[in-house]
Design an enzyme around this catalytic site. Structure first.
Site, PDB file in Angstrom:
ATOM      1  N   TYR A 149       3.173 -14.028  -5.652  1.00 52.04           N
ATOM      2  CA  TYR A 149       3.130 -13.123  -4.565  1.00 52.04           C
ATOM      3  C   TYR A 149       2.533 -11.962  -4.919  1.00 52.04           C
ATOM      4  CZ  TYR A 149       4.375 -10.061  -0.696  1.00 52.04           C
ATOM      5  OH  TYR A 149       4.435  -8.979   0.161  1.00 52.04           O
ATOM      6  N   CYS A 150       1.536 -11.561  -4.092  1.00 53.73           N
ATOM      7  CA  CYS A 150       0.752 -10.312  -4.342  1.00 53.73           C
ATOM      8  C   CYS A 150       0.877  -9.080  -3.554  1.00 53.73           C
ATOM      9  CB  CYS A 150      -1.003 -10.560  -4.448  1.00 53.73           C
ATOM     10  SG  CYS A 150      -1.815  -9.246  -4.906  1.00 53.73           S
ATOM     11  N   PRO A 151       1.717  -8.198  -4.175  1.00 55.91           N
ATOM     12  CA  PRO A 151       2.165  -6.863  -3.280  1.00 55.91           C
ATOM     13  C   PRO A 151       1.028  -6.248  -2.890  1.00 55.91           C
ATOM     14  CG  PRO A 151       2.681  -6.613  -5.631  1.00 55.91           C
ATOM     15  CD  PRO A 151       2.320  -7.974  -5.357  1.00 55.91           C
ATOM     16  N   GLY A 182      -0.131  -8.101  -0.031  1.00 52.60           N
ATOM     17  CA  GLY A 182       0.703  -7.969   1.247  1.00 52.60           C
ATOM     18  C   GLY A 182       0.981  -9.454   1.595  1.00 52.60           C
TER      19      GLY A 182
END
Ligand code: ZN
Length: 669
Positions: A518-520, A523
């Protein structure tokens, strides 16, 4: 190689006699795609694999001691054969048994009261535990027992002795406990009642469930043993299997005998309560997937999550909390405590912290929570471009750039612009979410959405009630991954069998195909469908920033009239900012590219210790899907649709082969 197999010899349970793997045929990759096995791995034929799978299962169920592979393909008839369980060493069982869950015993670790298990076994057992010595085969034991019995006369013959003990344990119970199918068959033939009970009202089937003696349980069931018979504490055999974590047994009862797996004992606890309390994550997964009531309160108002929290069983608690959502996390017991409070109170601080955090995280996320970091990332890139144009290209007071520098400046602006387009694509495209509905990989059973949205249904969480729904559930459960015991492939939140490589993303709360991370900053989850765009984005931005760095250096060194001091300051400031961003991005790009070249995801790399297929025989890291740098890159660029299917088949064949090799070793010994 495909063995011919007589399916009629399987247990007589109607339609389910057909191999459960046949439904898988729909998902065969088209014949045109060539499937090349990686180096050193033999891929079994697709149909062959599925048949093999069933054979393995039968083999494990009904293997005769010291028989060859060919022999076990013909299952023995229940009358004559000394079946044993599979070749694994018998589980060493400590006879403390599961404790009765009560306020009294919550804190005390002493004074265990075994409910599901025969109570006094091992310590002061009235009969010696029938266990053959190591140099004796189980056959010799079979001949010892009948010596005490009178010769067989008629079917209605009653056993002349009842153990003259207060517990009134039955010989059939002992046979079931230790999985002596031949003894059990002998006793049943001589009229031993399969549903007879001891003083605790436990049947032989209860005892079979203690040690997971599936062949014996199957024998008892075929002779009419009842799966819904409760003992004095209200435990039915499913409860006992859950207390000892025999997931495969529960699955077998559910699929072949259509057992009710959500009954409650006299304290109102279901098998799910027990599996959570004892901390068997696979059992919890199966029971949740099979639509057990996740929030059933027992007499003390405790849900299964409360009990997992009390005992600090974090893996089971994670699964329950993820599947139950906010409503389950906020549920209070009779004393008004939430699971998070109970975990902290009992000294499981990290679990309590996790549960409290999850409560906040699982709610609906606003735009800023979801895409806030993406906006920061976007403004960072735009800011650098603006700085580059103003401080480097226009650089007031400096001479005009030469043709080379101007060309590179255009490259900087264009690549960062293209990078922003790819960023938009990564952020807003579907990363390969798996359908929870009827379409795609879904199976038509309802996901647990009512829970996630925070409502407790009165009859449970979207529980199936109609016949149609229950047949859908059975169809969903009838899956080769489950028949082969791969319980981890169930997603209890989305309620699907995850295809190979898919993982449930804790942030977006959905299953994603070929999950990477998951790449913040984006998003979004990086998965099968947007991984390529993500790598392209990283490469473009790296090129842009590296080129900008080069142009800025060139600007500093160029001759001409001396510009004002603050122009120099601006150039240096840009170089510092550029390098500060370039360095981490470069690292990330390098890592991503190296993973692409090796055909492995970030998730697999960081959780390599959890994935058995990423280890060789010595337990060291070994990626069996590495086809060489060039082939890996081509496949990554093409986004090969059946990549996961190929990987799954490789792993299955490796697993099969491993088992075969082990078997061979055993036979040689
Ligand atoms: Zn999921």
């Amino acid at each position: 190689k495909v063995h011919s197999f007589d399916w009629s010899a399987l247990p007589n349970t109607g339609e389910r006699d057909t191999p459960p793997a046949t439904g898988r045929g729909d998902r065969r990759p088209p014949a045109s795609t060539s499937i090349d096995p990686p180096r050193g791995v033999r891929t079994l034929d697709f149909q062959g694999r599925s048949v093999e799978l069933i054979h393995r299962r039968i083999h494990n169920l009904y293997r005769r001691p010291n028989c060859s592979r060919r022999q076990w393909l013909t299952p023995p008839s229940p009358r004559s054969s000394p079946w044993t369980t599979c070749g694994r060493p018998p589980r060493t069982v400590t006879w403390t048994g599961p404790r009765i869950l009560s306020r009294r015993t919550r804190s005390s670790s002493t004074n265990p009261t075994p409910p599901g298990a025969p109570t006094s076994l091992g310590r002061s057992s009235p009969m010696p535990i029938p266990r053959p010595k190591s140099n004796q085969s189980s056959d010799s034991f079979v001949f010892q027992l009948p010596r005490d019995l009178p010769p067989f006369r008629s079917r209605t013959f009653k056993l002349p002795f009842h153990p003259p003990f207060t517990t009134r344990f039955l010989p059939l119970q002992w046979a079931a406990l230790n999985n002596r199918v031949a003894v059990a068959t002998y006793l049943i033939e001589r009229g031993a009642a399969v549903n007879a009970t001891d003083n605790d009202k436990q049947t032989p089937l209860h005892w079979a469930c203690v040690r997971g003696s599936l062949p014996c349980a199957e024998l008892l069931l075929r002779h009419g043993a009842r799966l819904d018979q409760a003992d004095c504490r209200g435990y039915d055999p499913i409860h006992v299997a859950a207390q000892y974590g025999h997931t495969g047994m529960i699955y077998h009862f559910k699929m072949r005998w259509n057992a009710e797996i959500d009954s409650h004992d006299s304290d109102g606890r279901s098998p799910l309560h027990w599996a959570a309390y004892k901390g068997f994550p696979d059992t919890v997964r199966l029971l949740l997937f099979a639509d057990c009531h996740i929030a059933r309160p027992d007499k003390e108002g405790c849900t299964p999550l409360h009990w997992a929290a009390i005992r600090g069983k974090s893996e089971a608690a994670h699964i329950l909390a993820q599947a139950g959502g906010v409503a389950l996390l906020e549920a209070r017991d009779a004393e008004g405590s939430t699971p998070a409070q109970l975990a902290t109170e009992k000294g499981h601080k990290s679990l309590g912290f996790f549960l409290a955090n999850l409560q906040a995280r699982l709610g609906k996320r606003s735009f800023w929570e979801e895409k806030g970091m993406a906006v920061v990332c976007l403004s960072l890139i735009l800011g650098l471009v603006v700085m580059f144009v103003h401080l480097i290209v226009m650089a007031p007071g400096m001479t005009q750039m030469d043709v080379h520098a101007a060309g590179w400046s255009w490259i900087v602006v264009l690549t960062s612009g293209a990078g922003l387009y790819f960023m938009y694509m990564v952020s807003y495209c579907d990363p390969g979410f798996l359908d929870t509905g009827v379409k795609g990989h879904g199976n038509g059973i309802e996901p647990r959405s009512p829970v996630v949205s925070g409502k407790l249904c009165r009859n449970g969480y979207g529980r199936v009630s109609s016949n149609e729904a229950s047949s859908k559930l059975n169809a969903a459960l009838n899956h080769p991954e489950l028949w082969s015991g791969n319980w981890g492939s169930m997603c209890t939140t989305c309620r699907i069998i995850k295809p190979w490589g898919a993982k449930h993303c804790g942030v977006t709360n959905r299953c994603v195909r070929r999950f990477d991370h998951y790449c913040p900053w984006m998003g979004n989850t990086i998965g099968k469908r947007n991984h390529r765009n993500f790598v392209v984005f990283l490469c473009l931005e790296t090129v842009a920033m590296a080129a900008a760095f080069g142009v800025a250096l060139q600007r500093l060194r160029q001759g001409g009239p001396t510009p004002p001091q603050w122009t120099y300051t601006g150039v240096v400031a840009f170089i510092v900012c550029d390098v500060a961003v370039l360095f981490p991005v470069l690292m990330l790009t390098g890592a991503q590219l190296s993973q692409v070249f090796r055909n492995i995801t970030t998730n697999e790399l960081s959780n390599a210790h959890r994935y058995q297929w990423l280890k060789d025989d010595n337990g060291r890291f070994n990626n069996p899907f590495d086809r060489g740098c060039q082939s890996n890159t081509v496949r990554f660029c093409q986004v090969v649709e059946d990549e996961e299917e190929i990987q799954r088949r490789v792993v299955m064949s490796v697993r099969e082969m491993g088992d075969m090799l082990k078997e061979k070793g055993e036979n040689m010994v």
